[in-house]
Design a protein around this motif. Sequence first.
Motif, PDB file in Angstrom:
ATOM      1  N   ASP A   1      23.609 -17.914  35.099  1.00 28.38           N
ATOM      2  CA  ASP A   1      24.564 -18.134  34.013  1.00 28.38           C
ATOM      3  C   ASP A   1      25.794 -17.240  34.142  1.00 28.38           C
ATOM      4  O   ASP A   1      26.908 -17.644  33.810  1.00 28.38           O
ATOM      5  CB  ASP A   1      23.886 -17.910  32.660  1.00 28.38           C
ATOM      6  CG  ASP A   1      22.927 -19.029  32.294  1.00 28.38           C
ATOM      7  OD1 ASP A   1      23.051 -20.127  32.872  1.00 28.38           O
ATOM      8  OD2 ASP A   1      22.046 -18.807  31.435  1.00 28.38           O
ATOM      9  N   TYR A   2      25.602 -16.023  34.605  1.00 29.76           N
ATOM     10  CA  TYR A   2      26.733 -15.123  34.809  1.00 29.76           C
ATOM     11  C   TYR A   2      27.508 -15.454  36.094  1.00 29.76           C
ATOM     12  O   TYR A   2      28.538 -14.841  36.363  1.00 29.76           O
ATOM     13  CB  TYR A   2      26.245 -13.671  34.883  1.00 29.76           C
ATOM     14  CG  TYR A   2      26.116 -12.991  33.539  1.00 29.76           C
ATOM     15  CD1 TYR A   2      27.245 -12.551  32.845  1.00 29.76           C
ATOM     16  CD2 TYR A   2      24.871 -12.779  32.961  1.00 29.76           C
ATOM     17  CE1 TYR A   2      27.138 -11.913  31.617  1.00 29.76           C
ATOM     18  CE2 TYR A   2      24.745 -12.141  31.723  1.00 29.76           C
ATOM     19  CZ  TYR A   2      25.879 -11.714  31.053  1.00 29.76           C
ATOM     20  OH  TYR A   2      25.769 -11.090  29.822  1.00 29.76           O
TER      21      TYR A   2
ATOM     22  N   ARG B   1      18.100 -19.243  27.512  1.00 25.33           N
ATOM     23  CA  ARG B   1      19.127 -18.668  28.362  1.00 25.33           C
ATOM     24  C   ARG B   1      20.323 -18.270  27.506  1.00 25.33           C
ATOM     25  O   ARG B   1      20.489 -18.753  26.391  1.00 25.33           O
ATOM     26  CB  ARG B   1      19.569 -19.685  29.409  1.00 25.33           C
ATOM     27  CG  ARG B   1      18.460 -20.197  30.284  1.00 25.33           C
ATOM     28  CD  ARG B   1      18.907 -21.376  31.113  1.00 25.33           C
ATOM     29  NE  ARG B   1      19.898 -21.004  32.110  1.00 25.33           N
ATOM     30  CZ  ARG B   1      19.884 -21.416  33.381  1.00 25.33           C
ATOM     31  NH1 ARG B   1      18.915 -22.216  33.797  1.00 25.33           N
ATOM     32  NH2 ARG B   1      20.821 -21.052  34.216  1.00 25.33           N
TER      33      ARG B   1
ATOM     34  N   SER C   1      23.149 -19.241  28.079  1.00 27.72           N
ATOM     35  CA  SER C   1      23.951 -20.468  28.008  1.00 27.72           C
ATOM     36  C   SER C   1      23.427 -21.427  26.942  1.00 27.72           C
ATOM     37  O   SER C   1      24.029 -22.465  26.692  1.00 27.72           O
ATOM     38  CB  SER C   1      23.976 -21.162  29.371  1.00 27.72           C
ATOM     39  OG  SER C   1      22.658 -21.450  29.803  1.00 27.72           O
TER      40      SER C   1
ATOM     41  N   LYS D   1      25.050 -21.031  22.358  1.00 25.82           N
ATOM     42  CA  LYS D   1      25.355 -20.197  23.514  1.00 25.82           C
ATOM     43  C   LYS D   1      25.718 -18.784  23.062  1.00 25.82           C
ATOM     44  O   LYS D   1      26.380 -18.601  22.044  1.00 25.82           O
ATOM     45  CB  LYS D   1      26.521 -20.832  24.277  1.00 25.82           C
ATOM     46  CG  LYS D   1      27.032 -20.065  25.464  1.00 25.82           C
ATOM     47  CD  LYS D   1      28.225 -20.804  26.073  1.00 25.82           C
ATOM     48  CE  LYS D   1      28.834 -20.001  27.223  1.00 25.82           C
ATOM     49  NZ  LYS D   1      30.008 -20.706  27.801  1.00 25.82           N
TER      50      LYS D   1
END
Length: 706
Positions: A482-483, A530, A532, A572
Amino acid sequence: MLSRKSLPILIALLAFGVFFGFNGFGFESAPPSKYEKIFRNLGDMLSQAHYSPKAFNDDFSKEIFKKYIEELDRDKNIFLDADIKALKKYETVIDDELKGAPIQFFPAVSELYQKRMLEVAPFYEEILSKPFDFSKDEKVILDPSRINFPKNEQERKQSWQKRLKYLTLERYAAMVEEREKNKGKEGFIVKSDAELQAEAREKVRLIMSRYFERLKNKFTDEDRFNLLVNTIATAMDPHTNFFPPVDKRYFDEQMSGRFFGIGAQLREEEGGIKVISVITGTPAWKSGEIQAGDFIVKVAEEGAEPVDLTGYAIDEAVKVIRGKKGSTVVLTLKKIDGSQKIVKLRRDEIVQDETFARSVIINGKSKIGYIFLPEFYADFERPDGARCAVDVAKEIMKLKAENVDGIVMDLRNNGGGSLMDVVQMVGYFIPEGPIVQVKDREGQARILPDRDKSVLYDGPLVVMVNEYSASASEIFAAAIQDYKRGIVIGSTSTYGKGTVQRNIGLDRESLFNPNSELGSVKLTLQKFYRISGGSTQLRGVESDIVLPDVYEFAKIREKDNPSAMPWDEIAKADYKVWNSGIDFDEIKKRSAERVKNHEAFEVIRKNSEWLALQNDAKEYSLSLSRYLEQQKKIRETVQQIERLNKLKDKLNITSHASDMDRLKADKSKADRYEAWLNSLREDIYLDETVKVIEDMIANKHVAAQF
């Protein structure tokens, strides 16, 4: 299993404890029996504390009714179709019983099971007294979902006839192959087909004798009731389980590893002894030959005749597998792909330091650091106990001292562990920010952040995963993805376990004592998401770069369990992606091209798909010639995969000098370490991973010039 130090879990349980302590049963009657206490307490616990409980209604009752009968008579050769119809009157009472109504279903089904079991018990003696005709072209279906309960006595006997014929064929075929392989060898006695078949039938007769002896004398009313309770628990989700007091003690012992054995957690399933997990650092783990999902079909002391485990109870099987420290046990495994493999293991205690993080250097176009982390371990009982986050930081520092150009984090087969440590570990690769989101049954989500602004390592990073990477491993891989901090490489997706459990006692008086007299429940309490927004539950983490592997088509992930909780998403979190200066799309494109033109990967993909189809069908020929032909093809396919899984040109891997100095004092450790290094040098998946990270290094250098 994740961190036990979660405050929200404790608060939720305390709230549940208040309910559990004061909620009335809802029925005014005589004091409940032990079974009724367990049912009522279980009903309260599941409905009031499970993360996402199913409603106790007639539909739920029908689901349990069907599942329990199929668990009780998995092969559908004990009950008659008329029995199921007669029991239908109890089909909608189980939900009422969980709410406090008197128990009716269990006594009825248990009594009928005992009666029918005694009726079929004599069948095997009669059927096995006569030779089988293995020239006939007939088949047996061993998939319970594809067969029905027999309509009459004749159909039930025919079912037993085919099953016993298949069990005999398995053993007879092995003897025939052994005879052909050893013909002409000095001292080998060549027996006729008739003699071999008679021996095979006698082996099956002894197996069935033991099986029915166990059903008559050891599979008690209480065992059948415990099976019903667990069926109810697992209907909520696969990770919610009921442990009777004895089973809980056995489970604890298995997890602690305080015995001389092989280090695998076992369970009775599908009429056999199935490996549920392999404990890191143990003989089973070190062998690299045993995976979750394998069945142990035979056990032998080295040089002795193997014991067939068909029909064995789990406690009986464990007694055979365990032995003196240093002694050798020979296991015959039925692998997930349907093949059989013989594995020799030396019994031992868990060597704890071999479960810890370790690193090596891979020398090629660039210098690559490789960190192996078998689990997210954390010893919370001691202030100076081992912590994976601390150990991984040390390995990163050692690799930085060697001036590596990139780092590979290997989380293959890592089933998870400490939540606290995975949050800290992701923080080594990013500035401060959210790592994972946790939501409880009330819908309250919280973010677990890394608050350390420093970055321990800022170079190219690749995370290796496979189908057995679960829980904390998925949190780590998801955060890195995600990063956009690194690339995730491996199977199409990880396991897909996005939930957390805790053991809770069923006694109202000792809620927080998991060793309660009524048993305990491993209860799902929270779900992970997550940053996200998407859950890791069910879908797992999809790899950025997919490498075909042998288990891709095997039904071993969370999504393959019908009672698995669904995927969903929440809002998110607020985070900023990492600016690596690397064109990830270009890196993926290059790898995809290599994999497409890689002969080994393409053959592995095709062969794995074929093996999975053979195994899933569970339809077998009862013709000796056809059976031998099929087994030969399976063996050849598996052997081809095993050959292709090894590199011809080995990777150049070196160890840290400090590690080698530490190992010199213990030759057995040094030998095991060298064997591990050799397995890495031949690893085609690590080879492609190295190529990927070398592309990342080159791509970053090109980007830096502009």
